[in-house]
Design an enzyme around this catalytic site. Structure first.
Site, short mmCIF file in Angstrom:
data_model
loop_
_atom_site.label_atom_id
_atom_site.label_comp_id
_atom_site.label_asym_id
_atom_site.label_seq_id
_atom_site.Cartn_x
_atom_site.Cartn_y
_atom_site.Cartn_z
N LYS A 41 0.84 -1.21 0.00
CA LYS A 41 0.00 0.00 0.00
C LYS A 41 0.87 1.25 0.00
O LYS A 41 2.08 1.19 0.30
CB LYS A 41 -0.90 -0.01 1.25
CG LYS A 41 -0.12 0.04 2.57
CD LYS A 41 -1.02 -0.23 3.76
CE LYS A 41 -0.21 -0.18 5.06
NZ LYS A 41 -1.03 -0.59 6.23
N TYR A 273 17.35 29.70 5.98
CA TYR A 273 16.31 30.57 6.56
C TYR A 273 16.46 30.67 8.07
O TYR A 273 16.73 29.69 8.76
CB TYR A 273 14.93 30.00 6.27
CG TYR A 273 14.52 30.10 4.81
CD1 TYR A 273 14.57 31.32 4.12
CD2 TYR A 273 14.07 28.98 4.13
CE1 TYR A 273 14.19 31.41 2.79
CE2 TYR A 273 13.67 29.06 2.81
CZ TYR A 273 13.74 30.27 2.13
OH TYR A 273 13.35 30.35 0.83
C1 LIG Z 1 -0.19 -1.59 6.89
C2 LIG Z 1 -0.76 -2.86 7.38
C3 LIG Z 1 0.06 -4.00 7.57
C4 LIG Z 1 1.57 -3.96 7.47
O1 LIG Z 1 2.13 -3.51 8.67
P1 LIG Z 1 3.72 -3.51 8.89
O2 LIG Z 1 3.87 -3.08 10.29
O3 LIG Z 1 4.25 -2.51 7.90
O4 LIG Z 1 4.22 -4.87 8.61
C5 LIG Z 1 -0.55 -5.20 7.90
N1 LIG Z 1 -1.89 -5.28 8.06
C6 LIG Z 1 -2.70 -4.21 7.91
C7 LIG Z 1 -4.16 -4.38 8.12
C8 LIG Z 1 -2.16 -2.96 7.59
O5 LIG Z 1 -2.98 -1.91 7.45
#
Ligand SMILES: *Cc1c(COP(=O)(O)O)cnc(C)c1O
Length: 381
Positions: A41, A273
């Site tokens: 994702k 800055y």
């Molecule tokens: C993002 C997510 C993961 C992955 O989590 P990590 O800590 O990056 O391994 C797994 N399950 C769900 C439902 C998530 O939203």
């Protein structure tokens, strides 16, 4: 003045797909569940979704995970035919495109379940191949997932829909808080009672999954039939207590650029800055063409570590939209030199964890927020 080196990227995120493959196969061997879901994702946590997804599959992932349907459709458009789970939905999502593309919709409510069943019909799916769903239950994170007060109703409804061949309930899952081992074990107990309740309602979810990276690495007894691994696959730690290197994981991303300008200044020169930084002696200042426009946090002002010619420095003064400055003191530095913000500590680079500590955030955010004018270059070493 010597001529600057001609090659090298102005600014880029270098993505080592060989490291993705290595990390997935290392993690697969470690957790040894029959199924392994690679979470890609948010553009694969800023690493580039399509190439990373392909590398994860080459490393042995059996499933891909995304938050929303649009991300899953992008994977399908790229020709990826592996099972894909999507678990966070627009309230108006009609799921027709999702089920037509064979995306496994994860449902957290009766309304979502019914919408998926309707989508199967509207998409013209045959009764022997109804939409595949996983049921997401909340076991203590208080976020997405069906609240326990709604489990019985949701499971009964799902069993009814399944009996009518309008959906196929393949899996059930939940997500951990990682607040403490005790909290995670409590959630696991609730998860098991949820699974038992689902079975009593007549469901037979064969894919039970609970663990993300943290539990996959540290609480293997919670792995069930599948783990959903994101951050560890990128060679980044899920929390401060876990060193990726100790698990044989390699960092995937190197964030780097080239020195765009060098100037020699006397002691006491104010930099960037607000002039929050002043040179303590006569110095060479190197200009780095990466800023918060690329997602480098402004909180890295006067704090973020960088490496030039093997020397470690700290960002001098404010990070601006397009650039920041490094005070190299008396050390040699030239226009065109490579500047590494983070990469592989084994090669002397600062790590993502160093950046997370310097900017008071977590490794997840350091990489996922990157974008803007940054080029992603994929190598397969
Ligand atoms: C993002 C997510 C993961 C992955 O989590 P990590 O800590 O990056 O391994 C797994 N399950 C769900 C439902 C998530 O939203």
């Amino acid at each position: 003045m010597t001529t600057p080196p001609v090659d090298g990227p102005f600014r880029e995120a270098l993505i080592d797909l060989g490291a993705v493959r290595h990390n997935v196969s290392t993690l697969r061997a470690r957790v040894a569940t029959p199924h392994f879901l690679a979470v890609v994702k948010a553009n694969a946590y800023g690493h580039g979704m399509i190439p990373v997804a392909r590398a994860a599959l080459a490393g042995g992932a059996t499933h891909l995970g995304v938050a929303d349907v649009a991300e899953g459709l992008a994977l399908r458009s790229a020709g990826i035919s592996t099972p894909i789970l999507a678990w966070l939905h627009d309230p108006n999502e009609d799921f027709v495109a999702a089920v037509s593309a064979g995306i496994t919709v994860c449902v957290s409510s009766v309304a979502q379940l019914d919408a998926v069943a309707r989508a199967g019909e509207r998409a013209g799916l045959k009764p022997d191949t109804p939409p595949t769903v996983h049921i997401k239950i909340d076991t203590g994170l208080s976020r997405n997932g069906a609240a326990d007060a709604t489990w019985a109703e949701l499971f009964a409804r799902a069993a009814g829909q399944e009996a009518e061949r309008r959906v196929a309930v393949e899996g059930i899952f939940s997500h951990l808080s990682n607040a403490s081992i005790e909290d995670d074990l409590t959630q696991a107990t609730r998860f098991e009672s949820g699974v038992a309740l689902a079975r009593k309602a007549g469901l037979n979810p064969t894919l039970r999954h609970l663990a993300a990276s943290n539990a996959a690495l540290t609480l293997p007894q919670l792995s069930f039939d599948m783990v959903r691994v994101g951050i560890a696959m990128y060679g980044i730690s899920p929390d401060d207590s876990v060193a990726p290197h100790d698990y044989g994981l390699r960092p995937v991303m190197t964030l780097r650029g080239r020195v765009a300008a060098v100037r020699e200044v006397p002691a006491g020169t104010g930099v960037s800055y607000d002039l929050t930084y002043r040179t303590s002696s006569a110095s060479r200042l190197a200009l780095v063409p990466i800023g918060y426009g690329e997602g480098v946090p402004r909180a890295a002002s006067d704090r973020g570590p960088v490496s030039i010619r093997g020397n470690r420095y700290t960002v001098a003064g404010r990070v601006a939209m397009d650039q920041f400055v490094v005070d190299c003191g008396e050390a040699e530095v030239e226009v065109g030199d490579e500047v590494v913000l983070f990469g592989d500590p084994a090669r002397g680079h600062p790590s993502v964890a160093d950046w997370a500590a310097a900017t008071n955030t977590i490794g997840y955010e350091v990489v996922t927020r990157l974008g803007g004018r940054l080029t992603r270059t994929f190598v397969d070493a």
